[in-house]
Design an enzyme around this catalytic site. Structure first.
Site, PDB file in Angstrom:
ATOM      1  N   ASP A 148       7.812   2.010 -17.409  1.00  0.00           N
ATOM      2  CA  ASP A 148       7.609   1.276 -16.358  1.00  0.00           C
ATOM      3  C   ASP A 148       8.369  -0.051 -16.712  1.00  0.00           C
ATOM      4  O   ASP A 148       8.435  -0.607 -17.548  1.00  0.00           O
ATOM      5  CB  ASP A 148       6.304   0.701 -15.974  1.00  0.00           C
ATOM      6  CG  ASP A 148       6.117  -0.042 -14.664  1.00  0.00           C
ATOM      7  OD1 ASP A 148       6.525   0.433 -13.561  1.00  0.00           O
ATOM      8  OD2 ASP A 148       5.914  -1.403 -14.742  1.00  0.00           O
TER       9      ASP A 148
ATOM     10  N   GLU B   7      12.481   3.085 -16.144  1.00  0.00           N
ATOM     11  CA  GLU B   7      12.806   2.441 -14.890  1.00  0.00           C
ATOM     12  C   GLU B   7      13.229   1.205 -15.253  1.00  0.00           C
ATOM     13  O   GLU B   7      13.098   0.358 -15.998  1.00  0.00           O
ATOM     14  CB  GLU B   7      11.375   2.428 -14.142  1.00  0.00           C
ATOM     15  CG  GLU B   7      11.683   1.563 -12.933  1.00  0.00           C
ATOM     16  CD  GLU B   7      10.416   1.129 -12.287  1.00  0.00           C
ATOM     17  OE1 GLU B   7      10.159   0.875 -11.331  1.00  0.00           O
ATOM     18  OE2 GLU B   7       9.472   0.601 -13.062  1.00  0.00           O
TER      19      GLU B   7
ATOM     20  N   HIS C  89       6.216   6.043  -5.702  1.00  0.00           N
ATOM     21  CA  HIS C  89       4.999   5.373  -5.063  1.00  0.00           C
ATOM     22  C   HIS C  89       5.568   3.868  -4.862  1.00  0.00           C
ATOM     23  O   HIS C  89       4.666   3.129  -4.291  1.00  0.00           O
ATOM     24  CB  HIS C  89       4.000   5.289  -6.513  1.00  0.00           C
ATOM     25  CG  HIS C  89       4.407   4.571  -7.566  1.00  0.00           C
ATOM     26  ND1 HIS C  89       5.511   5.092  -8.375  1.00  0.00           N
ATOM     27  CD2 HIS C  89       4.353   3.401  -8.332  1.00  0.00           C
ATOM     28  CE1 HIS C  89       5.885   4.260  -9.340  1.00  0.00           C
ATOM     29  NE2 HIS C  89       5.261   3.183  -9.440  1.00  0.00           N
ATOM     30  N   ASP C  90       6.614   3.489  -5.265  1.00  0.00           N
ATOM     31  CA  ASP C  90       7.260   2.240  -4.800  1.00  0.00           C
ATOM     32  C   ASP C  90       8.171   2.147  -3.702  1.00  0.00           C
ATOM     33  O   ASP C  90       8.671   1.134  -3.298  1.00  0.00           O
ATOM     34  CB  ASP C  90       7.989   1.478  -6.138  1.00  0.00           C
ATOM     35  CG  ASP C  90       6.903   1.038  -7.163  1.00  0.00           C
ATOM     36  OD1 ASP C  90       5.947   0.686  -6.516  1.00  0.00           O
ATOM     37  OD2 ASP C  90       7.211   0.844  -8.272  1.00  0.00           O
TER      38      ASP C  90
ATOM     39  N   ASN D 232     -15.262  14.107  -6.202  1.00  0.00           N
ATOM     40  CA  ASN D 232     -16.469  13.581  -6.271  1.00  0.00           C
ATOM     41  C   ASN D 232     -17.094  12.838  -4.801  1.00  0.00           C
ATOM     42  O   ASN D 232     -18.022  12.255  -4.843  1.00  0.00           O
ATOM     43  CB  ASN D 232     -17.012  12.876  -7.584  1.00  0.00           C
ATOM     44  CG  ASN D 232     -16.052  11.386  -7.495  1.00  0.00           C
ATOM     45  OD1 ASN D 232     -15.354  11.314  -6.678  1.00  0.00           O
ATOM     46  ND2 ASN D 232     -16.432  10.898  -8.614  1.00  0.00           N
TER      47      ASN D 232
ATOM     48  N   ASP E 145       2.773   7.436 -17.495  1.00  0.00           N
ATOM     49  CA  ASP E 145       3.314   6.321 -17.209  1.00  0.00           C
ATOM     50  C   ASP E 145       2.991   5.120 -18.252  1.00  0.00           C
ATOM     51  O   ASP E 145       1.713   5.084 -18.728  1.00  0.00           O
ATOM     52  CB  ASP E 145       2.834   5.569 -15.790  1.00  0.00           C
ATOM     53  CG  ASP E 145       3.984   5.195 -15.200  1.00  0.00           C
ATOM     54  OD1 ASP E 145       4.509   4.367 -15.593  1.00  0.00           O
ATOM     55  OD2 ASP E 145       3.936   5.543 -13.712  1.00  0.00           O
TER      56      ASP E 145
END
Length: 557
Positions: free
Chosen positions: A200, A257, A333-334, A24, A99
């Site tokens: 997580d 994790e 992503h970490d 968008n 997640d």
């Protein structure tokens, strides 16, 4: 219900939605954008999409601080957009793994807003509150994001616990009401049709009784909280309850994790005869090459020694074989980008390196994870100014080590951030070489990696020699050969600091995997002359000669 092991044969593709595809033109990736790219993920060959948090959040930690577990973050779209994405994914044969972030919530979550009102509020015990000790924090634990794990609240005169940012208060899992809330959240999403959860920091949910001080290293202000909290006394009990109350009712995939966990710990949670999780994310191999100054932890830029990397990965391969299951990953992503971290992103070798790292990982025993852009060979962004960084962990570390404690100079810390910051993985996906890499037509929420003009999906999808095409071959091999899924593992020449070679065996099948982690031409004889070349990242095979960053896979029958 009857369970299958489909997750053992699967390849997972991780999507960081904020950086994947904007639909968008507000500069932020969203769910309709992801929906428009599902065919790309299917073409790659992946089976499961792991979706980073898309719940409503104030975004103090990029969505890992959740204010409403049953609402979609407005920037990502609506629940209707989610339902459409899920339905379209399932039509394509793709599964969706959510997640699950339940060690902590956002401080804007209604539970915490109530909890901090008074000591007798019904939600008070949803979180961990403690009185000051001698006018100070209740113990000496240090946060994963630097500083203390305690924040003082003036309203009630007590501290609350936050292992991460102070906007991420830890839930009190000792309270059965909290656990029931979590089970209900899980059922909400599973009943919608999601296919599993990545959990997580799930091994931090059980805190030690009495919250005792940890042991501090010399010159450290705080104790390493991971060594105190990880794999707490009731973790198995809580995970077994989760399985009994929720997971056992669905045929889903689960990965926990688990920082600071060992293979022995992982077997307890993922054992083939246990009733908890399918697999864990361990941190051994991505925790290598920390700073010799222990106060700085991971912040360092020395290369990883291959002997140590082989030792780490091989330990997990051997110790979980026949007892549990591995998750295989280079980056997420970490973590910084794999080609930059584990070898080199020098343009001369980048494509060979990306293919070599993919080969090393995907042919091991376990479920491989591909982080968005890894299949293109995306690299670290190499920012040079603090103002370019967005990641809370990186900014906190800079302020603490450079400005507050003055234990490192500005230039060194910026160099370490360039090497290790989580922001390296969060730059927008590189779809094409046009404006903003095809991610958005507006100003992106985060600065693009300038190399998108050379590294992008459009330039690779139709190129049979590209990194993308090579990853397709790797994934296809896993789907074709049982030896790659189930075979046992044997590392060859573990003390060789140049080549990572290993063998996989299953029934009558055997494969040999050879990976050169250097820019040197080497000679090694692993018996490859007797095998048939199955895959390689060069267009020919010089047999005993192994060229710079070369990968070769041989089949023996």
């Amino acid at each position: 219900m009857a369970k299958s092991d489909w997750w053992k044969k699967s390849v997972v593709y991780q999507v960081y939605p904020r950086s994947y595809q904007d639909s968008n033109n507000d500069g932020i990736g969203d769910l309709p954008g992801l929906t428009s790219r599902l065919a790309y993920i299917k073409d790659l060959g992946a089976d499961v999409i792991w979706l980073n948090p898309i719940y409503k959040s104030p975004d103090k930690d990029n969505g890992y601080d959740i204010s409403d577990y049953r609402s979609i973050q407005p920037a990502y779209g609506t629940m209707d957009d989610f339902d459409e994405m899920l339905q379209r994914a399932h039509v394509l044969g793709l599964k969706i793994m959510m997640d699950l972030v339940v060690n902590h919530t956002s401080d804007q979550n209604k539970w915490f807003q109530e909890s901090k009102k008074s000591k007798d509020n019904p939600y008070r015990d949803y979180y961990v509150w403690r009185d000051p000790v001698d006018g100070h924090e209740p113990n000496n634990w240090g946060s994963y994001f630097n500083g203390s794990v305690w924040k003082f609240d003036e309203t009630t005169g007590q501290y609350y616990l936050h292992l991460f940012a102070d906007g991420q208060p830890d839930l009190n899992w000792e309270n059965p009401k909290v656990r029931d809330e979590v089970w209900n959240i899980m059922r909400f999403w599973l009943d919608k049709g999601v296919d599993g959860f990545r959990m997580d920091v799930i091994n931090l949910i059980s805190k030690p009784a009495g919250l005792p001080d940890g042991q501090k290293a010399p010159n450290e202000k705080y104790a390493d909280v991971g060594k105190v909290v990880a794999d707490g006394p009731r973790l198995n009990e809580f995970l077994q309850e989760m399985n009994e109350k929720v997971l056992s009712k669905y045929d889903v995939m689960t990965v926990g994790e688990m920082p600071d966990s060992t293979p022995e710990d992982a077997i307890k949670y993922t054992g083939l005869d246990s009733h908890e999780l399918n697999m864990v994310f361990q941190f051994d191999h991505v925790g290598l090459a920390g700073n010799p100054d222990k106060r700085l932890g991971k912040w360092f830029d020395a290369p990883i020694k291959l002997v140590e990397l082989k030792k780490s990965l091989s330990k997990w391969e051997k110790e979980l074989d026949g007892k549990g299951w591995n998750s295989l990953y280079w980056n997420n992503h970490d973590q910084p980008r794999a080609v930059s971290r584990f070898a080199t992103d020098d343009p001369k070798y980048r494509e060979k390196v990306a293919k070599m790292l993919g080969t090393t990982l995907h042919l091991m025993q376990g479920t491989p994870y591909v982080y968005e852009g890894e299949e293109l060979g995306m690299t670290n962004v190499h920012y040079s100014k603090l103002s370019q960084y967005e990641d809370l962990e990186s900014l906190n570390a800079y302020h603490e080590f450079v400005e507050d404690e003055k234990i490192i100079d500005k230039e060194s810390m910026l160099r370490y951030l360039s090497c290790k910051s989580r922001d390296n993985a969060r730059t927008p996906m590189q779809w094409d070489n046009k404006d903003n890499a095809g991610f958005t037509s507006a100003k992106p929420w985060f600065e693009l990696n300038p190399n998108y003009t050379e590294i992008n999906a459009r330039g690779q999808i139709e190129d049979k020699d590209s990194v993308f095409s090579y990853y397709k071959k790797l994934i296809a091999l896993r789907h074709k050969y049982d030896v790659i899924v189930y075979g046992d593992y044997e590392v060859l020449d573990p003390e060789d600091d140049d080549v990572f070679a290993y063998v996989r065996r299953y029934n009558e099948e055997k494969i040999l995997v050879i990976n050169n982690f250097t820019d040197k031409k080497l000679t090694r004889d692993y018996g490859q002359n007797e095998g048939k070349l199955l895959l390689g990242n060069y267009n020919d095979d010089n047999k005993l000669e192994i060229r710079p960053y070369e990968s070769k896979v041989y089949m023996f029958k």
